[in-house]
Write an enzyme that holds these catalytic residues in place. Structure first.
Site, PDB file in Angstrom:
ATOM      1  N   LYS A 218      15.923 -30.121  42.761  1.00  0.00           N
ATOM      2  CA  LYS A 218      17.099 -29.582  42.087  1.00  0.00           C
ATOM      3  C   LYS A 218      16.962 -28.067  41.929  1.00  0.00           C
ATOM      4  O   LYS A 218      17.879 -27.300  42.198  1.00  0.00           O
ATOM      5  CB  LYS A 218      17.188 -30.228  40.698  1.00  0.00           C
ATOM      6  CG  LYS A 218      18.579 -30.591  40.265  1.00  0.00           C
ATOM      7  CD  LYS A 218      18.543 -31.335  38.940  1.00  0.00           C
ATOM      8  CE  LYS A 218      19.273 -32.643  39.039  1.00  0.00           C
ATOM      9  NZ  LYS A 218      19.476 -33.300  37.757  1.00  0.00           N
TER      10      LYS A 218
ATOM     11  N   LYS B 291      35.375 -41.227  36.695  1.00  0.00           N
ATOM     12  CA  LYS B 291      36.647 -40.542  36.466  1.00  0.00           C
ATOM     13  C   LYS B 291      36.797 -39.472  37.538  1.00  0.00           C
ATOM     14  O   LYS B 291      35.833 -39.192  38.267  1.00  0.00           O
ATOM     15  CB  LYS B 291      36.719 -39.964  35.057  1.00  0.00           C
ATOM     16  CG  LYS B 291      35.756 -38.841  34.793  1.00  0.00           C
ATOM     17  CD  LYS B 291      36.068 -38.248  33.438  1.00  0.00           C
ATOM     18  CE  LYS B 291      35.166 -37.108  33.101  1.00  0.00           C
ATOM     19  NZ  LYS B 291      35.436 -36.517  31.820  1.00  0.00           N
TER      20      LYS B 291
ATOM     21  N   PHE C  23      43.395 -40.283  25.122  1.00  0.00           N
ATOM     22  CA  PHE C  23      42.555 -41.483  25.174  1.00  0.00           C
ATOM     23  C   PHE C  23      43.350 -42.753  24.902  1.00  0.00           C
ATOM     24  O   PHE C  23      42.846 -43.698  24.320  1.00  0.00           O
ATOM     25  CB  PHE C  23      41.339 -41.343  24.238  1.00  0.00           C
ATOM     26  CG  PHE C  23      40.296 -40.452  24.839  1.00  0.00           C
ATOM     27  CD1 PHE C  23      39.186 -40.987  25.462  1.00  0.00           C
ATOM     28  CD2 PHE C  23      40.467 -39.076  24.859  1.00  0.00           C
ATOM     29  CE1 PHE C  23      38.252 -40.176  26.065  1.00  0.00           C
ATOM     30  CE2 PHE C  23      39.547 -38.258  25.463  1.00  0.00           C
ATOM     31  CZ  PHE C  23      38.432 -38.803  26.064  1.00  0.00           C
TER      32      PHE C  23
ATOM     33  N   ALA D  95      45.669 -46.916  29.417  1.00  0.00           N
ATOM     34  CA  ALA D  95      45.093 -48.232  29.727  1.00  0.00           C
ATOM     35  C   ALA D  95      44.519 -48.200  31.139  1.00  0.00           C
ATOM     36  O   ALA D  95      45.029 -47.512  32.015  1.00  0.00           O
ATOM     37  CB  ALA D  95      46.171 -49.296  29.602  1.00  0.00           C
TER      38      ALA D  95
ATOM     39  N   CYS E  40      28.160 -41.450  29.239  1.00  0.00           N
ATOM     40  CA  CYS E  40      28.050 -41.309  27.783  1.00  0.00           C
ATOM     41  C   CYS E  40      28.550 -42.508  26.977  1.00  0.00           C
ATOM     42  O   CYS E  40      27.785 -43.106  26.219  1.00  0.00           O
ATOM     43  CB  CYS E  40      28.781 -40.052  27.333  1.00  0.00           C
ATOM     44  SG  CYS E  40      27.974 -38.555  27.922  1.00  0.00           S
TER      45      CYS E  40
ATOM     46  N   PHE F 234      29.872 -31.574  23.433  1.00  0.00           N
ATOM     47  CA  PHE F 234      31.069 -32.427  23.542  1.00  0.00           C
ATOM     48  C   PHE F 234      31.814 -32.224  24.858  1.00  0.00           C
ATOM     49  O   PHE F 234      32.929 -32.718  25.016  1.00  0.00           O
ATOM     50  CB  PHE F 234      32.023 -32.140  22.375  1.00  0.00           C
ATOM     51  CG  PHE F 234      31.413 -32.452  21.025  1.00  0.00           C
ATOM     52  CD1 PHE F 234      31.410 -33.755  20.536  1.00  0.00           C
ATOM     53  CD2 PHE F 234      30.811 -31.467  20.265  1.00  0.00           C
ATOM     54  CE1 PHE F 234      30.830 -34.051  19.312  1.00  0.00           C
ATOM     55  CE2 PHE F 234      30.231 -31.751  19.041  1.00  0.00           C
ATOM     56  CZ  PHE F 234      30.242 -33.051  18.557  1.00  0.00           C
TER      57      PHE F 234
HETATM   58  N1  LIG Z   1      27.134 -35.773  31.053  1.00  0.00           N
HETATM   59  C1  LIG Z   1      27.959 -35.564  30.058  1.00  0.00           C
HETATM   60  O1  LIG Z   1      29.180 -35.527  30.237  1.00  0.00           O
HETATM   61  C2  LIG Z   1      27.442 -35.321  28.661  1.00  0.00           C
HETATM   62  C3  LIG Z   1      28.302 -34.807  27.681  1.00  0.00           C
HETATM   63  C4  LIG Z   1      27.796 -34.573  26.403  1.00  0.00           C
HETATM   64  C5  LIG Z   1      26.473 -34.888  26.107  1.00  0.00           C
HETATM   65  N2  LIG Z   1      25.655 -35.411  27.074  1.00  0.00           N
HETATM   66  C6  LIG Z   1      24.265 -35.690  26.735  1.00  0.00           C
HETATM   67  O2  LIG Z   1      23.452 -34.633  27.240  1.00  0.00           O
HETATM   68  C7  LIG Z   1      22.179 -35.138  27.677  1.00  0.00           C
HETATM   69  C8  LIG Z   1      21.951 -34.781  29.138  1.00  0.00           C
HETATM   70  O3  LIG Z   1      22.939 -35.448  29.910  1.00  0.00           O
HETATM   71  P1  LIG Z   1      23.186 -35.109  31.450  1.00  0.00           P
HETATM   72  O4  LIG Z   1      24.363 -35.891  31.887  1.00  0.00           O
HETATM   73  O5  LIG Z   1      23.162 -33.633  31.612  1.00  0.00           O
HETATM   74  O6  LIG Z   1      21.826 -35.720  32.075  1.00  0.00           O
HETATM   75  P2  LIG Z   1      21.270 -35.599  33.567  1.00  0.00           P
HETATM   76  O7  LIG Z   1      20.551 -36.859  33.820  1.00  0.00           O
HETATM   77  O8  LIG Z   1      22.365 -35.143  34.481  1.00  0.00           O
HETATM   78  O9  LIG Z   1      20.222 -34.382  33.485  1.00  0.00           O
HETATM   79  C9  LIG Z   1      19.028 -34.418  32.769  1.00  0.00           C
HETATM   80  C10 LIG Z   1      18.029 -33.489  33.475  1.00  0.00           C
HETATM   81  O10 LIG Z   1      16.878 -33.315  32.664  1.00  0.00           O
HETATM   82  C11 LIG Z   1      15.743 -33.203  33.515  1.00  0.00           C
HETATM   83  N3  LIG Z   1      14.527 -33.443  32.728  1.00  0.00           N
HETATM   84  C12 LIG Z   1      14.130 -34.579  32.108  1.00  0.00           C
HETATM   85  N4  LIG Z   1      12.979 -34.368  31.442  1.00  0.00           N
HETATM   86  C13 LIG Z   1      12.630 -33.068  31.631  1.00  0.00           C
HETATM   87  C14 LIG Z   1      11.556 -32.241  31.196  1.00  0.00           C
HETATM   88  N5  LIG Z   1      10.582 -32.711  30.390  1.00  0.00           N
HETATM   89  N6  LIG Z   1      11.511 -30.956  31.597  1.00  0.00           N
HETATM   90  C15 LIG Z   1      12.482 -30.457  32.395  1.00  0.00           C
HETATM   91  N7  LIG Z   1      13.541 -31.193  32.833  1.00  0.00           N
HETATM   92  C16 LIG Z   1      13.610 -32.472  32.459  1.00  0.00           C
HETATM   93  C17 LIG Z   1      16.022 -34.228  34.595  1.00  0.00           C
HETATM   94  O11 LIG Z   1      15.256 -33.969  35.765  1.00  0.00           O
HETATM   95  C18 LIG Z   1      17.532 -34.031  34.814  1.00  0.00           C
HETATM   96  O12 LIG Z   1      17.791 -33.079  35.832  1.00  0.00           O
HETATM   97  C19 LIG Z   1      22.223 -36.640  27.390  1.00  0.00           C
HETATM   98  O13 LIG Z   1      21.652 -36.876  26.133  1.00  0.00           O
HETATM   99  C20 LIG Z   1      23.697 -36.954  27.364  1.00  0.00           C
HETATM  100  O14 LIG Z   1      24.003 -38.069  26.578  1.00  0.00           O
HETATM  101  C21 LIG Z   1      26.107 -35.613  28.345  1.00  0.00           C
END
Ligand SMILES: NC(=O)c1ccc[n+]([C@@H]2O[C@H](COP(=O)([O-])OP(=O)(O)OC[C@H]3O[C@@H](n4cnc5c(N)ncnc54)[C@H](O)[C@@H]3O)[C@@H](O)[C@H]2O)c1
Length: 433
Positions: A35, A323, A251, A254, A262, A151
């Site tokens: 990545k 989505k 939201f 339907a 999430c 959010f």
């Molecule tokens: N995706 C969304 O729309 C969204 C929206 C709001 C909140 N969140 C929350 O945010 C958090 C992250 O979600 P995401 O969708 O970005 O996840 P993701 O899986 O896309 O990305 C997480 C990244 O963290 C990296 N990672 C894990 N452990 C690590 C470490 N020790 N050091 C460095 N990198 C590390 C992984 O390699 C990965 O690239 C989650 O808790 C999720 O619930 C996500």
């Protein structure tokens, strides 16, 4: 401010690029070296509109860089943890192993006062545990831990980050408030409200928000089922209730059930946290059960339109991601639908504008097509699962002549029944008689 962002996923990468755009100096670290190598060549590992331009401009300005090690932490004013918190296998609790590992990695590298911020969605009490881990690993460390849930919505992530409805900061520490105030100052100037709460309250706000939205979707989905039986139109019901300011129009679409990275995992984790504290969240539990069942019923709905005779038939599926405007396949309704269709003995082919590479990891027994028309050719039914813009104005005449039988099942209600029926199709949608 000097910021280190741990995690270059949907949240970490967008947050890092936006903070650099605000003028901060940001290092984004991910342990996934592929990545990071891609990002260092301006290749964005996820699909998110306009993120490539923002990352490129951040890197060119010298304010955004990517790496795999945490060496920049000693200079940082704030270290954000934005790693994944997926459902733990077996029990549905949030898997906090990545968050805890990040806390351990940070601990030994801290130098001078540093604010640690959990941006990941984490259950109530996680901030306390992060604090404990850091203290235990490095008793000399001078730090505070704040919660700053995110959010943003995939597909509109940059806009959401730059124009949030609110910024929630959970901390009682005055030094932490000052750092967070500086970091978000550019948004504050634009009048985005910053809500300071206790850390546990901030953690609960995020789960309560997602559970509420998931419940709203599930509510209108059940009303859609009733609308079909009683000869009403759920679109009009949604509009009729949504115009009430107390309810709001969002939201209330339907569809085939919510999916994504999430809502499913967060509703599961919230109900598990509640049980740990001796509280049963019955509404959230009902939402979870109803939604899971709904995703499975969609294949029966398609079979029903074909008089339950789909063994050996070819079903064309348009849209695979959970989505539009994302390549995210996590818990997408298409997965349960296609699994059901394959179980019934149907042959499935599918097209998605950007999600097919991710989909291939989840769905290997189907044929992938380059465009919607190739997908529909020779099919016995066309099922619209994700409401990508590209599917909203298909050439129905061309599709009807190419299909084996002209049947459309529109699980997102993107067409008007009279238009599709007058184009010569048998047409079925959600919650419309
Ligand atoms: N995706 C969304 O729309 C969204 C929206 C709001 C909140 N969140 C929350 O945010 C958090 C992250 O979600 P995401 O969708 O970005 O996840 P993701 O899986 O896309 O990305 C997480 C990244 O963290 C990296 N990672 C894990 N452990 C690590 C470490 N020790 N050091 C460095 N990198 C590390 C992984 O390699 C990965 O690239 C989650 O808790 C999720 O619930 C996500």
């Amino acid at each position: 401010m000097r910021i280190v962002m741990i995690g270059a996923g949907y949240v970490g990468l967008v947050s890092a690029a936006c903070f650099a755009d605000f003028g901060h100096d940001v290092t984004c670290v991910d342990k996934d070296s592929e990545k990071i190598a891609a990002l260092n060549q301006y290749r964005i590992p996820i699909f998110e509109p306009d993120l490539d331009k923002l990352v490129e401009s951040g890197v060119n300005s010298g304010r955004l860089r990517f790496g795999i090690d945490l060496s920049d932490i000693s200079d940082a004013d704030a270290v954000f943890i934005a790693v994944g918190t997926p459902s733990r296998r077996g029990d549905g609790h949030a898997d906090l192993s990545y968050v805890h590992a990040a806390a351990r990695e940070i601990a030994g590298l801290l130098d001078g006062f540093t604010l640690i911020v959990t941006k990941s969605t984490v259950p109530v009490g996680t901030g306390d545990e992060v604090e404990r881990i850091i203290q235990e690993t490095n008793p000399e460390a001078n730090f505070a831990v704040a919660a700053n849930p995110e959010f943003l919505r995939e597909g509109a992530a940059i806009r959401d980050f730059q124009h949030p409805d609110r910024i929630v900061v959970g901390t009682d520490d005055e030094r932490a408030k000052k750092v967070m105030g500086q970091i978000y100052r550019p948004l504050y100037l634009n009048q985005a409200p910053i809500l300071y709460t206790s850390r546990r309250t901030a953690e609960l706000i995020k789960y309560a928000a997602n559970a509420f939205l998931a419940t709203k979707i599930t509510f209108i989905n059940e009303i859609a089922d009733l609308a079909e039986r009683v000869g009403a139109d759920v679109q009009d019901v949604a509009r009729g209730i949504g115009l009430d300011n107390r309810i709001g129009a969002k939201f209330l679409h339907a569809g085939p059930g919510y999916g994504g990275s999430c809502f499913p995992k967060d509703t599961r984790a919230l109900s598990k946290t509640a049980l740990d504290y001796g509280v049963q969240l019955r509404v959230v539990e009902a939402t979870l059960t109803v939604n899971e069942a709904r995703k499975r019923t969609m294949s029966r709905k398609v079979a029903g339109v074909l008089d339950n005779d789909i063994r050996g038939k070819t079903i064309a599926v348009l849209g695979l991601t959970f989505k539009p405007d994302t390549d995210d396949m996590r818990e997408a309704p298409s997965i349960a639908l296609i699994a059901g269709l394959l179980d019934f003995g149907a042959k499935v082919r599918a097209h998605d504008p950007v999600g097919m590479e991710q989909a291939k990891k989840e769905l290997s027994d189907i044929e992938y097509c380059d465009d919607p028309y190739a997908c529909a050719r020779g099919a016995d039914a066309l099922v619209i699962v994700t409401e990508w813009r590209q599917f909203r104005a298909l050439n129905l005449e061309r599709i009807r002549t190419d299909m084996a039988t002209p049947v459309i099942v529109d699980l997102r209600n993107i067409y008007r029944p009279e238009d599709v029926r007058s184009a010569g199709f048998k047409y079925e949608s959600i919650g419309r008689a």
